[in-house]
Design a protein around this motif. Structure first.
Motif, PDB file in Angstrom:
ATOM      1  N   UNK A   1       0.768  -1.310   0.073  1.00  0.00           N
ATOM      2  CA  UNK A   1       0.140   0.039  -0.070  1.00  0.00           C
ATOM      3  C   UNK A   1       0.938   1.334  -0.072  1.00  0.00           C
ATOM      4  N   UNK A   2       1.926   1.521   0.867  1.00  0.00           N
ATOM      5  CA  UNK A   2       2.863   2.488   0.966  1.00  0.00           C
ATOM      6  C   UNK A   2       3.420   2.568  -0.574  1.00  0.00           C
ATOM      7  N   UNK A   3       3.698   1.543  -1.266  1.00  0.00           N
ATOM      8  CA  UNK A   3       4.356   1.856  -2.696  1.00  0.00           C
ATOM      9  C   UNK A   3       3.510   2.445  -3.524  1.00  0.00           C
ATOM     10  N   UNK A   4       2.036   2.276  -3.451  1.00  0.00           N
ATOM     11  CA  UNK A   4       1.196   3.002  -4.315  1.00  0.00           C
ATOM     12  C   UNK A   4       1.059   4.390  -3.997  1.00  0.00           C
ATOM     13  N   UNK A   5       0.983   4.557  -2.639  1.00  0.00           N
ATOM     14  CA  UNK A   5       1.009   6.055  -2.258  1.00  0.00           C
ATOM     15  C   UNK A   5       2.021   6.636  -2.861  1.00  0.00           C
ATOM     16  N   UNK A   6       3.328   6.190  -2.644  1.00  0.00           N
ATOM     17  CA  UNK A   6       4.525   6.719  -3.050  1.00  0.00           C
ATOM     18  C   UNK A   6       4.559   7.235  -4.432  1.00  0.00           C
ATOM     19  N   UNK A   7       3.981   6.159  -5.197  1.00  0.00           N
ATOM     20  CA  UNK A   7       3.982   6.322  -6.718  1.00  0.00           C
ATOM     21  C   UNK A   7       3.038   7.382  -6.889  1.00  0.00           C
ATOM     22  N   UNK A   8       1.961   7.416  -6.247  1.00  0.00           N
ATOM     23  CA  UNK A   8       0.945   8.703  -6.764  1.00  0.00           C
ATOM     24  C   UNK A   8       1.615   9.977  -6.394  1.00  0.00           C
ATOM     25  N   UNK A   9       2.250   9.980  -5.167  1.00  0.00           N
ATOM     26  CA  UNK A   9       2.752  11.306  -4.755  1.00  0.00           C
ATOM     27  C   UNK A   9       4.147  11.666  -5.876  1.00  0.00           C
ATOM     28  N   UNK A  10       4.868  10.691  -5.979  1.00  0.00           N
ATOM     29  CA  UNK A  10       5.983  10.914  -6.985  1.00  0.00           C
ATOM     30  C   UNK A  10       5.301  11.466  -8.370  1.00  0.00           C
ATOM     31  N   UNK A  11       4.331  10.917  -8.841  1.00  0.00           N
ATOM     32  CA  UNK A  11       3.580  11.254 -10.113  1.00  0.00           C
ATOM     33  C   UNK A  11       3.052  12.623 -10.128  1.00  0.00           C
ATOM     34  N   UNK A  12       2.409  12.927  -9.128  1.00  0.00           N
ATOM     35  CA  UNK A  12       1.770  14.172  -8.869  1.00  0.00           C
ATOM     36  C   UNK A  12       2.996  15.232  -9.073  1.00  0.00           C
ATOM     37  N   UNK A  13       3.932  15.190  -8.292  1.00  0.00           N
ATOM     38  CA  UNK A  13       4.988  16.196  -8.366  1.00  0.00           C
ATOM     39  C   UNK A  13       5.655  16.326  -9.666  1.00  0.00           C
ATOM     40  N   UNK A  14       5.886  14.931 -10.455  1.00  0.00           N
ATOM     41  CA  UNK A  14       6.583  15.217 -11.765  1.00  0.00           C
ATOM     42  C   UNK A  14       5.522  16.032 -12.522  1.00  0.00           C
ATOM     43  N   UNK A  15       4.098  15.761 -12.602  1.00  0.00           N
ATOM     44  CA  UNK A  15       3.115  16.298 -13.503  1.00  0.00           C
ATOM     45  C   UNK A  15       3.181  17.994 -13.136  1.00  0.00           C
ATOM     46  N   UNK A  16       3.375  18.338 -11.772  1.00  0.00           N
ATOM     47  CA  UNK A  16       3.455  19.547 -11.529  1.00  0.00           C
ATOM     48  C   UNK A  16       4.815  20.434 -11.980  1.00  0.00           C
ATOM     49  N   UNK A  17       6.056  19.673 -11.758  1.00  0.00           N
ATOM     50  CA  UNK A  17       7.186  20.433 -12.093  1.00  0.00           C
ATOM     51  C   UNK A  17       7.650  20.383 -13.463  1.00  0.00           C
ATOM     52  N   UNK A  18       6.861  19.475 -14.462  1.00  0.00           N
ATOM     53  CA  UNK A  18       6.935  19.589 -15.966  1.00  0.00           C
ATOM     54  C   UNK A  18       5.672  20.340 -16.443  1.00  0.00           C
ATOM     55  N   UNK A  19       4.741  20.930 -15.463  1.00  0.00           N
ATOM     56  CA  UNK A  19       3.650  21.601 -15.921  1.00  0.00           C
ATOM     57  C   UNK A  19       2.935  20.999 -17.132  1.00  0.00           C
ATOM     58  N   UNK A  20       2.601  19.771 -16.726  1.00  0.00           N
ATOM     59  CA  UNK A  20       1.632  18.832 -17.767  1.00  0.00           C
ATOM     60  C   UNK A  20       0.270  19.201 -17.462  1.00  0.00           C
ATOM     61  N   UNK A  21      -0.258  19.950 -18.237  1.00  0.00           N
ATOM     62  CA  UNK A  21      -1.817  20.418 -18.271  1.00  0.00           C
ATOM     63  C   UNK A  21      -2.559  19.282 -18.615  1.00  0.00           C
TER      64      UNK A  21
END
Length: 73
Positions: A1-21
């Protein structure tokens, strides 16, 4: 479960940093956007598949609805 949460948080951060709209995700105009959109979809499928194998108790703890996942209704 923790791995899923980490993957979601990592992906959200990448979307924000790369300005993916939403527009860039839905209608990628460059090879980089197409590559990123594909990677995001792979992660979404991975999380959905892993969520489908969780117990009802675990899903309830995290307030996650199984409806619509893996044919559950």
């Amino acid at each position: 479960m923790q791995a899923m949460g980490d993957l979601i948080v990592e992906t959200q951060g990448q979307i924000e940093r790369l300005s993916i709209t939403e527009q860039r995700f839905k209608s990628p105009a460059t090879d980089a956007d197409r590559l990123f959109s594909g990677a995001i979809m792979g992660r979404v499928l991975r999380v959905a598949e892993e969520a489908g194998s969780l117990s009802d108790e675990a899903l309830g703890h995290y307030d996650f609805e199984r409806r619509g996942h893996k044919g559950h209704s």
